[in-house]
Design an enzyme around this catalytic site. Sequence first.
Site, PDB file in Angstrom:
ATOM      1  N   PRO A 451     -58.109  69.233 -12.461  1.00 34.80           N
ATOM      2  CA  PRO A 451     -58.076  69.792 -13.798  1.00 34.80           C
ATOM      3  C   PRO A 451     -58.478  68.652 -14.903  1.00 34.80           C
ATOM      4  O   PRO A 451     -57.902  67.572 -14.953  1.00 34.80           O
ATOM      5  CB  PRO A 451     -56.567  70.096 -14.014  1.00 34.80           C
ATOM      6  CG  PRO A 451     -56.214  70.651 -12.510  1.00 34.80           C
ATOM      7  CD  PRO A 451     -56.752  69.412 -11.767  1.00 34.80           C
ATOM      8  N   CYS A 452     -59.428  68.990 -15.789  1.00 30.79           N
ATOM      9  CA  CYS A 452     -60.126  68.302 -16.512  1.00 30.79           C
ATOM     10  C   CYS A 452     -59.353  68.363 -18.065  1.00 30.79           C
ATOM     11  O   CYS A 452     -59.259  67.425 -18.912  1.00 30.79           O
ATOM     12  CB  CYS A 452     -61.489  68.615 -17.155  1.00 30.79           C
ATOM     13  SG  CYS A 452     -61.761  70.451 -17.521  1.00 30.79           S
ATOM     14  N   GLN A 453     -58.312  69.367 -18.165  1.00 30.59           N
ATOM     15  CA  GLN A 453     -57.631  69.484 -19.464  1.00 30.59           C
ATOM     16  C   GLN A 453     -56.982  68.209 -20.095  1.00 30.59           C
ATOM     17  O   GLN A 453     -56.808  67.624 -21.152  1.00 30.59           O
ATOM     18  CB  GLN A 453     -56.853  70.639 -19.426  1.00 30.59           C
ATOM     19  CG  GLN A 453     -57.717  71.819 -19.692  1.00 30.59           C
ATOM     20  CD  GLN A 453     -58.091  72.543 -18.262  1.00 30.59           C
ATOM     21  OE1 GLN A 453     -57.552  71.914 -17.061  1.00 30.59           O
ATOM     22  NE2 GLN A 453     -59.111  73.068 -18.236  1.00 30.59           N
ATOM     23  N   TYR A 455     -57.812  65.314 -19.590  1.00 31.34           N
ATOM     24  CA  TYR A 455     -58.737  64.022 -20.076  1.00 31.34           C
ATOM     25  C   TYR A 455     -59.837  64.503 -21.246  1.00 31.34           C
ATOM     26  O   TYR A 455     -60.715  63.825 -21.554  1.00 31.34           O
ATOM     27  CB  TYR A 455     -59.275  63.551 -18.887  1.00 31.34           C
ATOM     28  CG  TYR A 455     -58.266  63.043 -17.834  1.00 31.34           C
ATOM     29  CD1 TYR A 455     -58.000  61.594 -18.209  1.00 31.34           C
ATOM     30  CD2 TYR A 455     -58.033  63.578 -16.778  1.00 31.34           C
ATOM     31  CE1 TYR A 455     -57.012  61.207 -17.231  1.00 31.34           C
ATOM     32  CE2 TYR A 455     -56.902  63.177 -16.046  1.00 31.34           C
ATOM     33  CZ  TYR A 455     -56.552  61.973 -16.085  1.00 31.34           C
ATOM     34  OH  TYR A 455     -55.619  61.332 -15.146  1.00 31.34           O
ATOM     35  N   SER A 456     -59.558  66.009 -21.426  1.00 32.48           N
ATOM     36  CA  SER A 456     -60.896  66.390 -22.550  1.00 32.48           C
ATOM     37  C   SER A 456     -59.908  66.342 -23.902  1.00 32.48           C
ATOM     38  O   SER A 456     -58.859  66.177 -24.103  1.00 32.48           O
ATOM     39  CB  SER A 456     -60.724  67.698 -22.214  1.00 32.48           C
ATOM     40  OG  SER A 456     -59.661  68.782 -22.221  1.00 32.48           O
TER      41      SER A 456
END
Length: 727
Positions: A451-453, A455-456
């Site tokens: 999951p990228c959230q 680090y976004s």
Amino acid sequence: MPMEDRPQDAAWGGNEGGVEGTQRLDLTEAAPPTTVTVEEMADGAVHDAEGADVEEPRLVAAGDGGEGLREIEALYGRQLSKAKDRVSRWRAMQVKEAFRIGDLWTELTGMLSAKEVSAFLASECQIPRRDVARYVRLAKTLGDQRELFVETGVAVSVLLDLAGQDEFVRNEAIKMIEAGRSLQAKELRGLKRDIGLARAANEGKLDESRARDLKNAAATKARGAANAWLASLEVLANEVIALSELDRSVSVAGTALDRVSKLAEAAAKLVAEFPIIAGTDFATSSELARSRPDRGSWKKVDAALRRIAQREVFIEEHYQRPRTTLLAFDHYLVWDLAWVFGYNEDTRPDAAMKRMREAGDVPLDTRAQPGRVRAETIRRPTVLEICAGAGGEALGLDAAGFRHLGLVEIDRDAAATLQANRPEWPVIHDDLRGLDLAAYEGVDLLAGGVPCQPYSAAGERRGAHDERDLFPEALRLIRQLKPKAVMLENVTGVLQVSNSVNRLRILSEITSLGYDAEWRILEGPDFGLPQKRHRAILVGFQPGIMHRFRWPQPFETPAPTVGEALRDLMAAGGWPHVDAWVEKASGYAPTLIGGSQKKMGIDLAQAKSRESWIKIGVNPSGRATGAPGPDAPANHLPRLTLRMMARIQDFPDEWQFQGSDLQVFRQIANAFPPRMAHAVGASIVRALTGSEIDLAAALKAPKPVRGRLNLAALRARTPLEDVDERA
């Protein structure tokens, strides 16, 4: 006469037709093309490289031959002296910087663990991993002599080697440097050997050289015996080849049988000597059998020699017309013996490559064959994919040549999308946290878009402090499954300064598990994606593989614009102004966002990127249910349909998403575009197998969508018998 006014033949560099008695001096290779006189050089009219940004002159003589030569030599001497000073300053600077790296280690280990600092210096600062420990040791063991080494400008490579020596060698080397010696790396090895001998004598250690001499003599004798045996085998093999070339009409009686008898004697001798030289189980060793799965083997060599010793070298060949039987030489014997010397019956390069790969070797392609879209492998490498989403990464890895053993996905709709489009894929609909995947130990590749959230920017970049961060689970699986390769994908925020510490922890953990790993940012347009999608990729390999990996290179041809990529879909409703829109949509789309489950609406942009969407002719608010119709005006700012969004993300048009419109939007926005995954996956396949593909051609090849049969379309077809009746 000034030099430039002299005839060319009279200048230094030749005496044909020149001044009588002039000595020949050719400086063509040694000096640049500008010509000046010695007087001009003496007057300081030409400066060195540090004094002025001018072209360095060619030196030619003016005046008396001998005097001019001496002046030229003096001028060259001054140039060399300046060069020496520059090199000395450079070497002193290098020594200072080498010690500063060790100092930096001490400083950083006050804040981070030694493992994390090592990962930082190796991965972020590009210091070779082996040298990190050597720089640290340099500062610890030789820091007291820092000023001496700076003053003398000892080569950094020598200092790094010196720091690893014991106290006796270091002390002797330092004395040599203090005495003015220019120490060489090979001299350290000599010092270590000779000082070791003295210590052994002083400490009364046993002299092991006597037993070593015996072992060396025995090894030399064994090698000699093996060489003699191989020489005899080569003679026998050539005789076998000559015998095999006899015309079949020649009778096997007489001369031929005499030759067979002589071969039998030679073969019997080789059979008797074979176990003495190589051991009784050498030919049947299971380890050798596994490492040489091609047609030849030492077992077959032994069997061929025994057959020749028994004179069993001919086979019967039966013919129907006319009915007859001939004795022919068994040509397999030739290849069984020739195998020892590296020959194979099939000499084609691709066959040789296949044999090497079957034997466990990895012949590395340095250039891709034009048009090759699939790696040439003995078997398809396997992959376990975590956080698989709607299949963007899976499609790319499948196209790159991987075979999926499992795809883990927690979201119900995304898992349904995978199963609907690829029923043969083993989808695991489950939470990754704590999931037991031990059955996949030894998989070739562990991949996933964790999951990228966390680090976004939209996810507030809380990193490791975000409950959605699954990097710890990925590390757990690396530790448990020991894959040959790892590929983890995320947003570029993972490489932001605020996430540096967590990124170093990830790297240090992977390297502590024995993997070579590095991060890189890839950009979608570099690989034909009409979207400014930047992704951070972590790739790692078990030891001995990374040297075959290189990041995929951007294409030379530009990616299609948004207008070019979506023209047919945007024109599907009959909009007459679609060509004008295509011209306006002449850029790349901003990154599609909205993959988080916390996002409750369909919106393509945040405040910063809204203007970018509008600039390329797209309304980023919401989504359209269809393409603009024939009544849409020329200045219409269309929204994108879900299918248009999927195409911008490089999903095949046939890919069927499952779930509500909002869930489909999340699946599309959260995906790793197939072509980007394909590009990285192809590079990983090359590292694993040595086979390189033509990536540009591979990405143009259609991605097969092997889903369920479209029964509705089949039912709509006209039955064959009706077609026959109408005909």
